[in-house]
Scaffold this motif. Structure first.
Motif, mmCIF file in Angstrom:
data_model
loop_
_atom_site.group_PDB
_atom_site.id
_atom_site.type_symbol
_atom_site.label_atom_id
_atom_site.label_comp_id
_atom_site.label_asym_id
_atom_site.label_seq_id
_atom_site.Cartn_x
_atom_site.Cartn_y
_atom_site.Cartn_z
ATOM 1 N N TRP A 1 43.026 48.151 34.066
ATOM 2 C CA TRP A 1 42.206 49.230 34.260
ATOM 3 C C TRP A 1 41.821 49.124 35.808
ATOM 4 O O TRP A 1 41.418 50.203 36.598
ATOM 5 C CB TRP A 1 41.105 49.285 33.386
ATOM 6 C CG TRP A 1 41.328 49.797 32.019
ATOM 7 C CD1 TRP A 1 41.078 49.093 30.930
ATOM 8 C CD2 TRP A 1 41.511 51.084 31.929
ATOM 9 N NE1 TRP A 1 41.409 49.995 29.839
ATOM 10 C CE2 TRP A 1 41.601 51.245 30.488
ATOM 11 C CE3 TRP A 1 41.591 52.275 32.508
ATOM 12 C CZ2 TRP A 1 41.990 52.489 29.728
ATOM 13 C CZ3 TRP A 1 42.017 53.533 32.001
ATOM 14 C CH2 TRP A 1 41.997 53.253 30.613
ATOM 15 N N THR A 2 41.726 47.764 36.209
ATOM 16 C CA THR A 2 41.471 47.681 37.781
ATOM 17 C C THR A 2 42.485 48.239 38.495
ATOM 18 O O THR A 2 42.211 48.788 39.818
ATOM 19 C CB THR A 2 41.203 46.182 38.017
ATOM 20 O OG1 THR A 2 42.802 45.367 37.689
ATOM 21 C CG2 THR A 2 40.234 45.457 37.183
ATOM 22 N N TYR B 1 37.458 50.886 36.994
ATOM 23 C CA TYR B 1 37.876 49.864 37.427
ATOM 24 C C TYR B 1 36.932 48.822 36.606
ATOM 25 O O TYR B 1 37.508 47.541 36.423
ATOM 26 C CB TYR B 1 37.312 49.688 38.777
ATOM 27 C CG TYR B 1 37.629 48.323 39.682
ATOM 28 C CD1 TYR B 1 38.717 47.967 40.404
ATOM 29 C CD2 TYR B 1 36.627 47.388 39.603
ATOM 30 C CE1 TYR B 1 38.987 46.974 40.803
ATOM 31 C CE2 TYR B 1 36.705 46.193 40.294
ATOM 32 C CZ TYR B 1 38.087 45.961 40.991
ATOM 33 O OH TYR B 1 38.145 44.676 41.497
ATOM 34 N N HIS B 2 35.653 49.050 36.126
ATOM 35 C CA HIS B 2 34.788 48.141 35.292
ATOM 36 C C HIS B 2 35.054 48.241 33.881
ATOM 37 O O HIS B 2 34.333 47.674 33.083
ATOM 38 C CB HIS B 2 33.259 48.293 35.695
ATOM 39 C CG HIS B 2 33.260 48.177 37.158
ATOM 40 N ND1 HIS B 2 32.922 46.829 37.683
ATOM 41 C CD2 HIS B 2 32.811 48.806 38.380
ATOM 42 C CE1 HIS B 2 32.618 46.566 38.902
ATOM 43 N NE2 HIS B 2 32.685 48.004 39.466
ATOM 44 N N ARG B 3 36.105 48.967 33.447
ATOM 45 C CA ARG B 3 36.147 49.209 32.078
ATOM 46 C C ARG B 3 36.912 47.906 31.395
ATOM 47 O O ARG B 3 37.699 47.003 32.053
ATOM 48 C CB ARG B 3 37.426 50.353 31.506
ATOM 49 C CG ARG B 3 37.653 50.469 30.296
ATOM 50 C CD ARG B 3 38.442 51.690 30.090
ATOM 51 N NE ARG B 3 37.601 53.098 30.109
ATOM 52 C CZ ARG B 3 37.903 54.170 29.787
ATOM 53 N NH1 ARG B 3 39.161 54.462 29.432
ATOM 54 N NH2 ARG B 3 36.980 55.079 29.942
ATOM 55 N N LYS B 4 36.386 47.574 30.092
ATOM 56 C CA LYS B 4 36.703 46.227 29.680
ATOM 57 C C LYS B 4 38.255 46.209 29.361
ATOM 58 O O LYS B 4 38.759 47.255 29.180
ATOM 59 C CB LYS B 4 36.118 45.913 28.495
ATOM 60 C CG LYS B 4 34.456 45.754 28.663
ATOM 61 C CD LYS B 4 33.502 45.612 27.576
ATOM 62 C CE LYS B 4 32.211 45.508 27.744
ATOM 63 N NZ LYS B 4 31.360 45.127 26.696
ATOM 64 N N ARG B 5 38.775 44.900 29.303
ATOM 65 C CA ARG B 5 40.169 44.981 29.014
ATOM 66 C C ARG B 5 40.670 44.919 27.654
ATOM 67 O O ARG B 5 41.820 45.324 27.128
ATOM 68 C CB ARG B 5 40.649 43.406 29.345
ATOM 69 C CG ARG B 5 40.567 43.168 30.906
ATOM 70 C CD ARG B 5 41.202 41.886 31.418
ATOM 71 N NE ARG B 5 41.323 41.748 32.748
ATOM 72 C CZ ARG B 5 41.916 40.654 33.172
ATOM 73 N NH1 ARG B 5 42.173 39.286 32.344
ATOM 74 N NH2 ARG B 5 41.578 40.434 34.793
ATOM 75 N N THR C 1 35.009 47.451 45.305
ATOM 76 C CA THR C 1 34.177 48.133 44.023
ATOM 77 C C THR C 1 33.031 47.197 43.447
ATOM 78 O O THR C 1 32.003 47.758 42.984
ATOM 79 C CB THR C 1 35.201 48.527 42.784
ATOM 80 O OG1 THR C 1 36.237 49.256 43.302
ATOM 81 C CG2 THR C 1 34.443 49.220 41.784
ATOM 82 N N GLU C 2 33.473 45.931 43.872
ATOM 83 C CA GLU C 2 32.405 44.829 43.203
ATOM 84 C C GLU C 2 31.213 44.846 44.119
ATOM 85 O O GLU C 2 29.993 44.469 43.641
ATOM 86 C CB GLU C 2 33.024 43.429 43.494
ATOM 87 C CG GLU C 2 33.971 43.325 42.372
ATOM 88 C CD GLU C 2 35.454 43.820 42.923
ATOM 89 O OE1 GLU C 2 35.562 44.286 43.875
ATOM 90 O OE2 GLU C 2 36.414 43.512 42.100
ATOM 91 N N GLY D 1 29.196 47.516 44.814
ATOM 92 C CA GLY D 1 28.175 48.279 44.098
ATOM 93 C C GLY D 1 27.465 49.290 45.012
ATOM 94 O O GLY D 1 26.448 50.058 44.529
ATOM 95 N N SER E 1 35.267 53.911 39.971
ATOM 96 C CA SER E 1 34.241 52.760 39.639
ATOM 97 C C SER E 1 34.301 52.493 37.980
ATOM 98 O O SER E 1 34.270 51.321 37.390
ATOM 99 C CB SER E 1 33.104 52.789 39.907
ATOM 100 O OG SER E 1 32.969 52.962 41.315
ATOM 101 N N ARG E 2 34.305 53.566 37.102
ATOM 102 C CA ARG E 2 34.261 53.480 35.761
ATOM 103 C C ARG E 2 35.472 52.952 35.010
ATOM 104 O O ARG E 2 35.551 52.134 34.338
ATOM 105 C CB ARG E 2 34.052 54.732 35.114
ATOM 106 C CG ARG E 2 34.171 54.700 33.674
ATOM 107 C CD ARG E 2 33.655 56.258 33.141
ATOM 108 N NE ARG E 2 33.775 56.512 31.743
ATOM 109 C CZ ARG E 2 32.695 56.168 30.633
ATOM 110 N NH1 ARG E 2 31.461 55.769 31.393
ATOM 111 N NH2 ARG E 2 32.948 56.234 29.505
#
Length: 396
Positions: free
Chosen positions: A364-365, A317-321, A254-255, A257, A314-315
């Motif tokens: 979330w990841t 995965y990149h959601r803040k903790r 996912t990183e 992009g 992806s959304r």
């Protein structure tokens, strides 16, 4: 000795004179005979002694080459000739009197029937050519051989394209005569194809001849099978490779992009193949849509679904903790892990997932990764089912 030689010379001169005289007489007799046979005839009257009698016309079609079959336009182009024969009751002569058994003449000198193509592609077409000749025999049998390029309408059934088999007809019927005047009789119940030249796209695999008595209509049915290997290597296999590549989008990190761009690129590639196939197919759904069109549409839908799921994963995965994982997502992740572990995981891995569930370490990841895992398995199963249904449909 001189007298003997002189006698031989005299005999030779006499023989040569006789031969020359007989040749000249034969030619003049033939010219006179030809004028007697063809002179004073009305080509508009049927060649029968009794006007109430019918003229039996025997006919067969000899196929030489299949020029083109355009499925989009529904046009079949053929090259061949018709062999048409009948008995002219006004012509028979005694061949023993003059030694003439048969001769040829131009077709406009004596009566001949008129025929048209019953299913022409563009306008009514008569079977007629000025340069054709007719052969006449002493028993009155007249044989007319006429050849041409024939374009007929053929409604293609592309439901199993490119593994399809087409049945096209060439129809011929008399023009201007009733059933009380002529009777059309097919000589063979098939299309003669002894001199058929092979065609690159289509293979001639069978034929039949039927007659409709009320119209004296003869239908020559020809069964054609498409050579499909070209389309397999240039259409089917590339489509299969494209849809298989779709699955690997979930293996990309996912990183990186590049996941969304990768998924959209594959979607556009499949859409291009869909456009290419639609250009080679007629715009009809009778008796049903083409299997390849249905397959491509299914692949487009699968690719669109993959694009949506890649964006969602992806959304997540990149959601803040700082945003806590919802109860629904925790249940989804745990259920997915349990199901997968029951199917293929080892005992140690099962214990690991159970410990994670108790410690509530789901982030979330983990949600994004689990969505990728579930989607990859689900999409793989769907692709296998769709392609298996396509293979069954074109094979059965």
């Amino acid at each position: 000795m001189k007298i003997q030689n002189g006698g031989c010379v005299v005999i030779l001169i006499i023989l040569v004179s006789i031969l020359r005289e007989s040749y000249s007489i034969s030619y003049r007799n033939f010219e006179k005979f030809f004028k007697n046979i063809t002179g004073g005839k009305n080509i508009n009257l049927r060649p029968v002694l009794d006007h109430k009698s019918k003229v039996n016309i025997s006919i067969y079609f000899h196929l030489i080459y299949i020029q083109e079959f355009n499925e989009v336009e529904g046009k079949l182009s053929l090259t061949g000739y018709f062999n048409i024969s009948w008995v002219d009751q006004t012509i028979p002569w005694n061949s023993t009197e003059n030694g003439i058994e048969q001769f040829t003449l131009q077709e406009h000198i004596i009566w001949k029937p008129s025929f048209i193509i019953g299913n022409p592609y563009d306008g009514v077409k008569l079977i007629y050519r000025d340069e054709n000749v007719i052969r006449v025999q002493s028993n009155g049998v007249v044989t007319w051989t006429t050849g041409d390029n024939y374009e007929v309408f053929c409604n293609a059934d592309v439901s199993r394209y490119p593994f399809d088999t087409q049945v096209c007809n060439l129809e011929i019927l008399p023009w201007g005569y009733t059933n009380e005047e002529i009777v059309v009789v097919p000589i063979f119940d098939f299309v003669v194809h002894e001199m058929l030249n092979p065609q690159k796209t289509w293979e001639f695999i069978g034929s039949s001849v039927t007659k409709r008595k009320d119209l004296q209509l003869l239908t020559y049915s020809m069964k054609l099978k498409r050579h499909s290997m070209f389309f397999v290597f240039n259409l089917i296999l590339p489509i299969s490779m494209m849809i298989i590549l779709n699955i690997f989008v979930f293996l990309l990190p996912t990183e990186s992009g590049e996941r969304v761009g990768y998924a959209v690129t594959v979607l556009l590639a499949i859409a291009v193949f869909l456009t290419i196939s639609s250009e080679n197919l007629p715009a009809t759904s009778i008796p049903r849509l083409s299997s390849i069109s249905i397959l491509l549409f299914a692949d487009v839908c699968i690719s669109a679904f993959i694009v949506i799921m890649v964006i969602l994963s992806s959304r997540y995965y990149h959601r803040k903790r700082e945003y806590p994982v919802t109860k629904f997502m925790r249940g989804f992740v745990n259920a997915s892990r349990i199901v997968r572990c029951k199917m293929c995981c080892s005992r140690r891995k099962k214990e690991k997932y159970s410990a994670k569930e108790k410690e509530e370490e789901i982030e979330w990841t983990d949600v994004g990764k689990e969505i990728d895992m579930v989607c990859s398995i689900f999409i793989t199963v769907v692709i296998l089912i769709v392609n298996a249904l396509y293979i069954i449909d074109v094979a059965v």
